[in-house]
Scaffold this active site. Structure first.
Site, short mmCIF file in Angstrom:
data_model
loop_
_atom_site.label_atom_id
_atom_site.label_comp_id
_atom_site.label_asym_id
_atom_site.label_seq_id
_atom_site.Cartn_x
_atom_site.Cartn_y
_atom_site.Cartn_z
N ILE A 7 0.06 10.99 -7.75
CA ILE A 7 0.54 12.29 -8.22
C ILE A 7 0.50 13.26 -7.06
CG2 ILE A 7 0.26 14.15 -9.88
CD1 ILE A 7 -1.30 12.23 -11.67
N GLY A 8 1.67 13.64 -6.56
CA GLY A 8 1.75 14.58 -5.46
C GLY A 8 2.02 15.98 -5.96
N ARG A 11 6.23 15.41 -6.59
CA ARG A 11 6.70 14.16 -7.19
C ARG A 11 5.52 13.29 -7.62
NH1 ARG A 11 10.69 10.60 -4.19
NH2 ARG A 11 9.00 10.51 -2.65
N TYR A 94 -14.37 13.55 8.10
CA TYR A 94 -14.81 14.82 7.53
C TYR A 94 -16.32 14.82 7.27
CZ TYR A 94 -10.28 17.04 6.49
OH TYR A 94 -9.07 17.67 6.58
N VAL A 102 -7.20 12.96 -0.99
CA VAL A 102 -7.23 11.53 -1.30
C VAL A 102 -5.93 10.86 -0.90
CG1 VAL A 102 -6.41 11.76 -3.69
CG2 VAL A 102 -7.89 9.84 -3.07
N ASP A 103 -4.82 11.58 -0.92
CA ASP A 103 -3.56 10.98 -0.47
C ASP A 103 -3.62 10.61 1.00
OD1 ASP A 103 -3.73 13.73 0.09
OD2 ASP A 103 -1.56 14.03 -0.03
N THR A 126 5.80 17.97 0.43
CA THR A 126 5.67 19.43 0.34
C THR A 126 4.93 19.96 1.55
OG1 THR A 126 5.60 19.24 -2.07
CG2 THR A 126 4.87 21.32 -1.11
#
Length: 250
Positions: A7-8, A11, A94, A102-103, A126
């Protein structure tokens, strides 16, 4: 049978995976989706899955919508994945690992499974993200900037009369455009491509060898021709990363 969902911001992408491997990726714009849209578009697009893994950077509403649709239709509790300190041979740069999107983490996992050499992983949607990975699996950190469409829309919305002058314009491949819209769109693409080339140069200096460039995301094809370095486009890197996680112990 696994159902893998990415889930972006704009899209949603999904694919099913079984013993034969990862199936083809599907995608749709998820603005204004309801749980029924989720069921019709994703759950009913193929056979019932026994497990569902989800990567969500699209916000709380979309996460809750997905969970509601899956639970009410299949009586399955989906697993929402997050960025850990280390996983599958990769180590997160990090200090607070969960704050890495997470993407981005899944892109690195998917890229590493595809190519074990030093990597520069670029995701263009995006936002555009650039992440480095050395040969040992150490994440080297990354860069986040607006993607090409966000750059264009920001300029059109936040200047006095440029939107009016851009109306009816067209984009061409030439760097120097002969209309306002083309000039804005070329500026966005060329600026992002130049940043990718700069990142590749910096990583090569840091690593002592050129990294492999892998591109993903819905807008990556628009940048590929403008980037000087050769790269390979892999549209489903996030889903490939989810497939890696699916093979690991919970």
């Amino acid at each position: 049978m696994l159902l893998l969902i990415d889930i972006g911001n704009t899209r949603i992408k999904w694919a099913r995976s079984d013993e034969r491997g990862l199936g083809p990726q599907s995608a749709a714009v998820h603005a204004n989706w309801t749980p029924d849209d989720f069921v019709q578009q994703i759950l009913n697009s193929g056979p019932r899955a026994e497990r569902v893994l989800i990567a969500n950077v699209g916000g709380k509403r979309m996460g809750e919508l997905a969970q509601t649709a899956i639970d009410s239709t299949w009586r399955i509790e989906p697993r929402f994945v997050h960025s850990p300190a280390a996983q599958a041979g990769l180590r997160n740069a990090y200090p607070e690992p969960a704050k890495l999107g997470v993407d981005r983490w899944l892109c690195l996992l998917g890229a590493r499974a595809f190519e074990p050499r030093p990597l520069c992983v670029v995701s263009v949607g995006t936002a555009m993200t650039i992440d480095g990975l050395d040969a040992s699996g150490q994440h080297l950190g990354g860069v986040i900037v607006p993607g090409p469409d966000l750059m264009v829309s920001s300029l059109l919305k936040n200047t006095s009369d440029i939107a009016q002058r851009a109306a009816g314009g067209q984009t061409r491949d030439a760097l120097f455009a002969d209309n306002t819209l083309g000039a804005i769109q070329q500026g966005a693409v060329q600026a992002l491509a130049a940043l990718v080339d700069r990142a590749l140069e910096t990583l090569e200096q840091q690593l002592g060898e050129p990294p492999v460039l892998l591109l993903t995301g819905g807008a990556s094809a628009r940048l590929q021709g403008a980037i000087r370095a050769a790269g390979r486009e892999i549209p489903d890197l996030v889903l490939r990363g989810l497939a890696v996680i699916a093979t690991l112990p919970d």
